[in-house]
Design a protein around this motif. Structure first.
Motif, PDB file in Angstrom:
ATOM      1  N   GLU A 188       9.110  -1.166   9.391  1.00 38.54           N
ATOM      2  CA  GLU A 188       9.121   0.035   8.554  1.00 38.54           C
ATOM      3  C   GLU A 188      10.510   0.242   7.939  1.00 38.54           C
ATOM      4  O   GLU A 188      11.531   0.033   8.596  1.00 38.54           O
ATOM      5  N   PHE A 189      10.522   0.636   6.685  1.00 36.02           N
ATOM      6  CA  PHE A 189      11.781   1.014   6.043  1.00 36.02           C
ATOM      7  C   PHE A 189      12.049   2.487   6.349  1.00 36.02           C
ATOM      8  O   PHE A 189      11.232   3.352   6.046  1.00 36.02           O
ATOM      9  N   ILE A 190      13.175   2.750   6.992  1.00 32.52           N
ATOM     10  CA  ILE A 190      13.546   4.133   7.323  1.00 32.52           C
ATOM     11  C   ILE A 190      14.422   4.676   6.199  1.00 32.52           C
ATOM     12  O   ILE A 190      15.524   4.182   5.962  1.00 32.52           O
ATOM     13  N   SER A 191      13.906   5.676   5.534  1.00 30.74           N
ATOM     14  CA  SER A 191      14.670   6.297   4.450  1.00 30.74           C
ATOM     15  C   SER A 191      15.606   7.344   5.052  1.00 30.74           C
ATOM     16  O   SER A 191      15.154   8.321   5.643  1.00 30.74           O
ATOM     17  N   GLY A 192      16.888   7.098   4.957  1.00 34.63           N
ATOM     18  CA  GLY A 192      17.840   8.034   5.548  1.00 34.63           C
ATOM     19  C   GLY A 192      19.272   7.593   5.363  1.00 34.63           C
ATOM     20  O   GLY A 192      19.584   6.791   4.479  1.00 34.63           O
ATOM     21  N   LYS A 193      20.136   8.101   6.225  1.00 35.91           N
ATOM     22  CA  LYS A 193      21.577   7.827   6.112  1.00 35.91           C
ATOM     23  C   LYS A 193      22.073   7.070   7.335  1.00 35.91           C
ATOM     24  O   LYS A 193      21.787   7.447   8.467  1.00 35.91           O
ATOM     25  N   ILE A 194      22.844   6.010   7.075  1.00 38.58           N
ATOM     26  CA  ILE A 194      23.541   5.308   8.149  1.00 38.58           C
ATOM     27  C   ILE A 194      24.683   6.211   8.631  1.00 38.58           C
ATOM     28  O   ILE A 194      25.317   6.895   7.832  1.00 38.58           O
ATOM     29  N   GLY A 215       0.838  -1.200   0.000  1.00 36.81           N
ATOM     30  CA  GLY A 215       0.000   0.000   0.000  1.00 36.81           C
ATOM     31  C   GLY A 215       0.869   1.245   0.000  1.00 36.81           C
ATOM     32  O   GLY A 215       1.751   1.409  -0.837  1.00 36.81           O
ATOM     33  N   LYS A 216       0.680   2.085   1.004  1.00 36.94           N
ATOM     34  CA  LYS A 216       1.478   3.315   1.109  1.00 36.94           C
ATOM     35  C   LYS A 216       2.771   3.110   1.897  1.00 36.94           C
ATOM     36  O   LYS A 216       3.632   3.992   1.934  1.00 36.94           O
ATOM     37  N   ASP A 217       2.888   1.959   2.540  1.00 39.12           N
ATOM     38  CA  ASP A 217       4.027   1.720   3.444  1.00 39.12           C
ATOM     39  C   ASP A 217       5.237   1.129   2.723  1.00 39.12           C
ATOM     40  O   ASP A 217       5.103   0.216   1.906  1.00 39.12           O
ATOM     41  N   ASN A 218       6.412   1.657   3.068  1.00 39.12           N
ATOM     42  CA  ASN A 218       7.673   1.028   2.672  1.00 39.12           C
ATOM     43  C   ASN A 218       8.029   0.012   3.747  1.00 39.12           C
ATOM     44  O   ASN A 218       8.156   0.366   4.921  1.00 39.12           O
ATOM     45  N   VAL A 219       8.178  -1.229   3.341  1.00 39.46           N
ATOM     46  CA  VAL A 219       8.339  -2.326   4.304  1.00 39.46           C
ATOM     47  C   VAL A 219       9.678  -3.031   4.102  1.00 39.46           C
ATOM     48  O   VAL A 219      10.153  -3.178   2.977  1.00 39.46           O
TER      49      VAL A 219
END
Length: 289
Positions: free
Chosen positions: A95-101, A36-40
């Motif tokens: 949840e997939f966290i979109s960001g930087k390690i 759906g709308k979720d990045n998993v």
């Protein structure tokens, strides 16, 4: 072993449109997709015969679920979307966290961090320390970073301790371990740069909870402290750590710094040896061609 076909079957079952594999090891696969709308993210056991890995995955799933459900706990973790721990390939969804390690290219130290990020990391650790132990009473196989851990640390790193520390320093360390106060709090266990991610809003999330357990006040703080490169950041970070008994914290911190430094030194040596060997193999390959 988990195949691509079986991975896609799991995605289909969970109604997740598979996009890519984020990370792959001999224990787990992290696969990204959309529902759906979720990045998993699906974290799946690769080999059912690896019992230790299976236990770690089951524990992590339960910890994440619990942390998501505890309203009083303000630790930033990915949102938990469910689990299936009974099949051949157990897995859970987060949840997939979109960001930087937050790691440097070397993979050991933090990259240069703004003060806001250091405060964020410290806030997460402070909130974790304050979480009551009884919240985790239903979860089994929790790691124990207590006096046994210290004794094991001394035993495992005996050779390098003998080379690194003077007899006086060794006696001081043993005395500290012997007289340590018995204060165990919830600890992440692996607060390393590759387990911390900064999202687009500048918030820090703690990932990979498979080594979660109970340990001393300074365990996670020492991990962060050792991996901050400059002295100013180190001192600023320590000022953000909230502890009631300064003496207890300092005692624990001193022990942790010694043992974790020794462990880190071994890790760095092994990494250097690995890259030297890799570079050597390339040179040999060129000569042979």
């Amino acid at each position: 072993m988990l195949t691509q076909k079986e991975l896609l079957k799991i995605c289909q079952k969970e109604k997740i449109s598979f996009e890519k594999i984020i990370r792959k090891s001999n224990r787990f696969i992290l696969a990204k997709g959309r529902k759906g709308k979720d990045n998993v993210v699906l974290k799946i056991l690769v080999n059912p015969q690896r019992k230790h890995a299976k236990k770690a995955l089951i524990k992590e799933a339960k910890i994440l679920e619990l942390l998501n459900n505890l309203k009083e706990v303000k630790i930033r973790v990915p949102e938990f979307f469910g689990k299936n721990l009974k099949g051949k390939y157990p897995y859970f969804k987060e949840e997939f966290i979109s960001g930087k390690i937050l790691e440097r290219k070397s993979g050991f130290f933090f990259k240069k961090l703004k003060r806001e990020l250091i405060i964020e990391i410290a806030r997460n650790l402070n909130n974790l320390i304050k979480t009551p132990r009884f919240c985790f009473r239903e979860i089994k196989n929790l790691s124990n970073f207590s006096s046994f851990y210290f004794k094991e640390g001394l035993r495992l790193h005996k050779k390098i301790i003998d080379k690194t520390l003077t007899p006086v320093q060794k006696n001081k360390l043993k005395k500290l371990i012997k007289n340590q106060p018995k204060i165990l709090v919830p600890v992440h266990g692996e607060v390393y740069p590759n387990n911390l991610i900064e999202d687009r809003q500048g918030k820090i999330y703690l990932l990979d909870w498979e080594n979660f357990g109970f340990g001393n006040l300074a365990h996670d703080s020492a991990s962060v402290y050792l991996r901050l490169k400059d002295k100013v950041s180190k001192e600023f970070f320590l000022k953000q750590i909230d502890f009631k008994n300064k003496r207890d914290f300092n005692n624990f911190f001193r022990i942790e710094i010694v043992l974790q430094s020794i462990g880190s030194l071994q890790y760095l040596k092994s990494q250097k040896a690995y890259f030297r060997a890799k570079r050597g193999n390339k040179v040999l390959a060129k000569r042979g061609s």
